[in-house]
Structure formats: structure tokens, C-alpha cells
Design a protein around this motif. Structure first.
Motif, short mmCIF file in Angstrom:
data_model
loop_
_atom_site.label_atom_id
_atom_site.label_comp_id
_atom_site.label_asym_id
_atom_site.label_seq_id
_atom_site.Cartn_x
_atom_site.Cartn_y
_atom_site.Cartn_z
N SER A 1 -6.70 1.57 1.74
CA SER A 1 -6.20 0.24 1.38
C SER A 1 -7.39 -0.69 1.11
CB SER A 1 -5.35 -0.33 2.51
OG SER A 1 -6.16 -0.76 3.59
N LEU A 2 -7.13 -1.75 0.39
CA LEU A 2 -8.19 -2.72 0.10
C LEU A 2 -8.75 -3.31 1.38
CD1 LEU A 2 -6.61 -4.57 -2.96
CD2 LEU A 2 -8.36 -2.79 -2.99
N ARG B 1 -12.97 -11.47 -4.06
CA ARG B 1 -12.81 -10.27 -4.91
C ARG B 1 -12.98 -10.61 -6.39
NH1 ARG B 1 -8.16 -8.15 -2.86
NH2 ARG B 1 -9.47 -6.93 -1.44
N LYS C 1 -1.97 2.24 -2.56
CA LYS C 1 -3.32 2.79 -2.40
C LYS C 1 -3.47 4.21 -2.94
CE LYS C 1 -2.89 4.39 2.43
NZ LYS C 1 -3.46 4.20 3.79
N THR D 1 -13.96 4.92 -2.78
CA THR D 1 -12.87 4.05 -2.31
C THR D 1 -11.51 4.73 -2.38
OG1 THR D 1 -12.64 3.14 -4.54
CG2 THR D 1 -14.08 1.96 -3.03
N GLU E 1 -12.05 -3.11 -5.92
CA GLU E 1 -11.62 -2.48 -4.67
C GLU E 1 -12.55 -2.76 -3.50
OE1 GLU E 1 -9.38 1.55 -6.01
OE2 GLU E 1 -11.55 1.62 -6.23
N ASP F 1 0.81 -1.22 0.00
CA ASP F 1 0.00 0.00 0.00
C ASP F 1 0.85 1.27 0.00
OD1 ASP F 1 -2.51 -1.19 -0.08
OD2 ASP F 1 -2.60 -1.43 2.10
N ARG G 1 -3.78 3.50 -6.90
CA ARG G 1 -4.44 2.26 -7.32
C ARG G 1 -5.50 2.51 -8.39
NH1 ARG G 1 -6.36 0.68 -2.58
NH2 ARG G 1 -8.36 1.69 -3.00
N SER H 1 -5.34 -4.45 -8.88
CA SER H 1 -5.72 -3.83 -7.61
C SER H 1 -4.88 -4.37 -6.46
CB SER H 1 -7.21 -4.04 -7.32
OG SER H 1 -7.48 -5.39 -6.98
N GLU H 2 -4.53 -5.65 -6.52
CA GLU H 2 -3.76 -6.27 -5.42
C GLU H 2 -2.27 -5.98 -5.52
OE1 GLU H 2 -6.95 -9.86 -4.48
OE2 GLU H 2 -4.98 -10.38 -5.31
#
Length: 553
Positions: free
Chosen positions: A505-506, A443, A165, A501, A436, A18, A168, A160-161
Motif C-alpha cells: 500500500s502507499l 506526493r 495495491k 514498491t 508511489e 487497497d 496499482r 495511484s491514490e
């Protein structure tokens, strides 16, 4: 295990991701995942440039009485255009599910192989009758769509992973923006191939000589070459896609292997990361709920409703725009009457028009989104895009006859602006948000469900809206545009189900870090306090459960 400022706890390897600065591995991931989307768009939209040619070649007698070239019968046209969309919908659900069960990387390569093989198969469609050729083409395009479908949830989830952040949204949007490049190349390649064959195989127009205007066998080679060239970008990136490591979030949270996740990320981030294997067990135990559980419904039910409905409504309008370009172009004077051209000339003119609209209307919107999504946020961009699309389509629908007869320039500008605000708007954000909002364990599946809902909208466009636009008369074209305007306005209102979002962070967004969304300044059952804001005051409150967007901006 690191504790974030919002009170939740996160694994060190995930915090490292992140907070990582933008590095070469981010750019490499964008290119590798983006080339998949380039291929997706090329394969889906190149059929628009050649569908009228297929009608001239295989159904020459359909319009013989009216003095116009042959066209695909309505049901055949819908099958040729729509079968890939049906395959895409099914592929999204299947590959999205297995992306959560088997791993993002393991499933990722299968989609490319399938796309490349079926692009070649589409061009080699065989048979001694028109039914056999079209049937074989539909078979391969269904399987092609199945492979394309897998690319949607996997590319979005992987990007996304991998991303930090702060940027993203831009990284995921950049992957999706390659769709715009693919649409441009679908027009450009068709224009080049038809132009070359036209140069070496001149022929009279249909009005002058219906038989020789078809330009066989050159015209038959043309559409096959265009479809088969869709295999090249998929084959070119296969090796690099297989070299990508599994995402740290999948390895740690789903496989439970913190050491492997840390080792993989240390190689790309070039820092030392604690593996925290014992703490990972507690982290996983708190996030074991399944997609069909009441816990998921409580935390993310409205999120999933929001992402599915907005993507469905967007694709009804967006795919109607793209699939009916060949019917709109004559109205804005970008193409002429079909009977005044030979077969390859018509493909060239259609492809040129598609290329110009994509270059000046479609393409810029994608990259404006990339530039602004982490400044404006996903929510505002989506609202703006839906509203402006609705407005422009309403004007075109109400004033269709005037614009068609008296103001081609204004018609072309309004039409291009609908593409711009589709891409600087919901066409980009509906792809970003499902990657996200949802927990790591589901996910890919949730993104797949959202994307499949979108493809259901595309199928409505291919089999429903096209019934109006294929007729070509002013009344039905105006009706179609007004219907699409209403569709976009519904998308505007359903956007209120989706929270912002940006900048979190996710794990903060999904609640996997221990933040249960019980409200600022309060405490969860485990005694973890929640602060009012996240690490940067400009970003919204952490929340797992749905809140009105005004509380999150």
C-alpha cells in the motif's frame, strides 16, 4: 483503523481502496487521466512532423546556395521544439505544488483548459513577418507546455491514490501508455492532413521548381490545422474530469475530513466504510513533516535523488530519439532527400515514418509494461530497459556508417528496439515510481520535482543533442548515439537508489501507517511490531527508509 500485517496501522477507507476489486470507476479514472496524456504527447510531438515545413515556408533562403529547401535556423529550431519543454518543466513544479496545497481535483481542470486554449492559439499564430509568426507560436507553445506540465504529477497522483495495491502499477502505467497512443496520432493526423492537401494541391519537387514546391497557402493551413486539433481530446474529457471526486487520501490525510473521504469512496466502491475521524487525527499527527524537513530527508532523500536522476537521464535519451527522428529517418531509408519532394510530400513521408516507428516500436513497449509491471516489478523493468537502450545505441553509434550505407533493415530494427525498451523500461517506470514512494502530503510535489528533472533532460536533448543531429553527417550522428548510450548506462546505475514498491500500500511504502522501516521483527517507538513480510509472501518487506534493492525483491 485497520492494522496491516506489517505492523503498521491504516485507515479503514484506505484499506478499502487497497483491497478493492477492479471496478468500472478504475477504468473510468484510467480513461479520464489517460486522455490527458494522449493530449500531452500529441501536442509535444506533433511539432516534429511540421518543423521542416516551417523552415520551407518562413526561411526559404537559408539553404538556397546548396540547392536544398529552407530549414529553421538552429536557434529558431531549438526555440520552436524546446520552448514547450521549458513550459512543461515550470508547469510541473507549479501545478505539482498546488496539487498538494489545493487538492488534486481542483487544479486538474485548469490544466485541461490551458492545454486546449493554447493548442488553438498555436495554430492561430499570427504576424506579417516570419519573426512575428514564429514568436507567437513559441509564446503559445510555452503556455501549452505549462498546462501539459501540470498533467504529469496530477494524473499520476490521482491514479495511484485511486488504485488498489495489487494492480496499482498497471493502472498508473496504463495512464502513461496513452502517451504512446498520442505519439501515434501525432504521426497519423499529420499524415492524413498533409495527404488530403497534397491530393488537392499537387506541386513539383523543390529540385524542379523551388518556388511552387512550397505549396502556399495549403502548406500554411496544414501545420496550423495539425496543431489546433490537439485541443479536441482535452475539451472532450473536461466534463468528466470535473465530475471525478477528490481522492480519499487527499481528503482524509491532508484535509482531515474522514467522513467526506468515506462518503466519496462508498459511492464508487458500493460498501460501508467507517469514517474514523478521531483516529484520523492521530494518523495525521504522525505524518506532519514537510518536504524540507530532516525527517523527509532521512526517510525519502535517496528515493527523491533516485527518481530525479533516472528520469533526467532517461529523458535526455528518450527526447533525443523522438525529436531527432526526422534526422534519423533518411539514414534508415524511411525518407528521401528533401530536395526530391515538395513541402507537403515531405511532411507526409516524415509523418508516415514517425507513425510506423511509433506503432511498431514505441506503442508495444508501453502495453508490455502494463501487462508485466505488477509481476516483474518496477525495479527490474527499469534496469532491463536502461541496459538494452544503452546496448542498442552503442551498436548503432559504432556501426553507424555501415548500417546507414549497407543495412537499412537492421538499422531500422535496432532503432525501433530502443523505443521498445524505453517504454518497456524507464520511460514508464520513472513515471510510476514517484507516484508511489512519497507521503500523501508531498506526493504531487515530489512527482513534480522528479518529472521536472526529466524535462530538464528533455531540454538538454532539444538544445544540446540536436546540435549534433541537425548537422546530419555520419560523424556527428554516431557521436550523438554513443553519448546517449553512456547516458542510459548512467541511468542503469542510478536505478539502484530506487526500491521496489510492488504489492504494498502507499502508506506501507511511505511509512504513513506507522511503519518506520526499522527492520523486520523489531518494534517502533510506539510499540508497533514489524513482521518480516507484508500480506502476501511474494511481496517485499515494508520499508520507509532506503534499503538496497536486493533486500526488497
Amino acid at each position: 483503523m485497520a492494522e496491516n500485517a506489517a505492523g503498521g496501522q491504516n485507515l479503514a477507507v484506505l484499506d478499502a481502496l487497497d483491497s478493492a476489486r477492479t471496478q468500472m470507476y478504475h477504468m473510468k479514472a484510467i480513461v479520464i487521466a489517460g486522455m490527458g496524456f494522449f493530449t500531452d504527447a500529441y501536442d509535444l510531438f506533433c511539432i516534429t512532423t511540421v518543423s521542416k515545413l516551417l523552415g520551407r515556408i518562413y526561411y526559404p533562403d537559408v539553404n538556397a546556395d546548396s540547392g536544398k529547401p529552407g530549414t529553421l535556423p538552429l536557434n529558431i529550431n531549438n526555440a520552436v521544439v524546446g520552448v514547450a519543454l521549458v513550459g512543461t518543466l515550470m508547469g510541473q513544479l507549479v501545478f505539482g505544488y498546488f496539487g498538494d496545497k489545493l487538492g488534486r481535483k481542483r487544479v486538474y481542470g485548469i490544466t485541461l483548459v490551458l492545454m486546449a486554449a493554447c493548442a488553438i492559439g498555436s495554430g492561430l499564430s499570427f504576424g506579417s513577418t516570419h519573426r512575428a509568426v514564429i514568436g507567437t507560436l513559441c509564446f503559445f507553445r510555452f503556455l501549452l507546455g505549462f498546462g501539459i506540465g501540470g498533467d504529469y504529477p496530477l494524473s499520476a497522483t490521482i491514479m495511484s491514490e485511486y488504485a488498489n495495491k495489487k494492480t496499482r502499477g498497471a493502472f498508473i502505467a496504463a495512464v502513461f501508455a496513452m502517451q504512446g497512443v498520442g505519439i501515434i496520432f501525432a504521426g497519423l493526423v499529420s499524415m492524413i492532413v498533409s495527404g488530403i492537401l497534397l491530393h488537392y494541391h499537387p506541386a513539383p519537387s523543390y529540385k524542379e521548381n523551388p518556388k511552387f514546391s512550397t505549396q502556399l497557402p495549403a502548406a500554411d493551413y496544414m501545420w496550423r490545422i495539425v496543431l489546433m486539433l490537439g485541443a479536441l481530446p482535452a475539451l472532450a474529457t473536461f466534463y468528466w474530469r470535473m465530475k471525478m471526486p477528490e481522492t480519499a487520501r487527499y481528503t482524509a490525510i491532508i484535509e482531515g475530513n474522514a467522513k467526506q473521504a468515506s462518503n466519496d469512496m462508498q459511492k464508487v466502491l458500493e460498501i460501508t466504510i467507517d469514517d474514523e475521524q478521531e483516529k484520523l487525527a492521530k494518523f495525521r499527527a504522525a505524518n506532519e513533516y514537510s518536504l524540507l524537513s530532516m525527517e523527509f530527508a532521512k526517510r525519502h532523500g535517496l528515493h527523491l535523488l533516485g527518481t530525479t536522476t533516472t528520469w533526467f537521464l532517461l529523458d535526455v535519451a528518450f527526447y533525443s530519439q523522438n525529436l531527432t527522428q526526422k534526422d534519423i529517418f533518411p539514414a534508415i531509408n524511411l525518407t528521401g532527400p528533401a530536395e526530391s519532394m515538395n513541402a507537403l510530400r515531405e511532411v507526409f513521408v516524415l509523418s508516415r515514418a514517425m507513425f510506423l516507428i511509433a506503432l511498431f516500436g514505441t506503442f508495444p513497449g508501453y502495453w508490455v509494461t502494463v501487462a508485466l509491471i505488477d509481476k516483474m516489478g518496477r525495479y527490474l523493468i527499469q534496469l532491463l530497459g536502461f541496459f538494452m537502450m544503452s546496448l542498442f545505441m552503442l551498436v548503432m553509434g559504432i556501426k553507424y556508417e555501415y548500417l546507414k550505407e549497407s543495412n537499412h533493415v537492421l538499422f531500422a530494427i535496432l532503432y525501433a528496439l530502443t523505443f521498445f525498451f524505453a517504454n518497456f523500461g524507464p520511460n514508464s517506470t520513472t513515471f510510476v515510481l514517484p507516484a508511489e514512494l512519497f507521503p500523501t502530503r508531498v506526493r504531487s510535489t515530489c512527482h513534480a520535482i522528479s518529472a521536472a528533472s526529466g524535462k530538464a533532460g528533455a531540454i538538454v536533448a532539444a538544445f544540446g543533442v540536436q546540435r549534433l543531429t541537425l548537422k546530419g553527417d555520419a560523424k556527428h550522428m554516431a557521436e550523438a548515439l554513443i553519448i546517449l548510450s553512456v547516458t542510459n548506462m548512467l541511468g542503469f546505475f542510478f536505478t539502484f537508489l530506487v526500491p521496489e514498491t510492488m504489492g504494498r500500500s502507499l502508506e506501507e511504502i511511505s511509512g504513513e501507517d506507522g511503519n518506520n522501516g526499522v527492520g523486520p521483527g523489531t518494534t517502533t517507538a510506539g510499540g508497533i511490531g514489524l513482521a518480516d513480510v507484508s500480506k502476501d509472501d511474494k511481496y517485499p518487506h515494508s520499508s520507509t527508509e532506503w534499503q538496497p534493492p536486493s533486500m526488497q525483491a
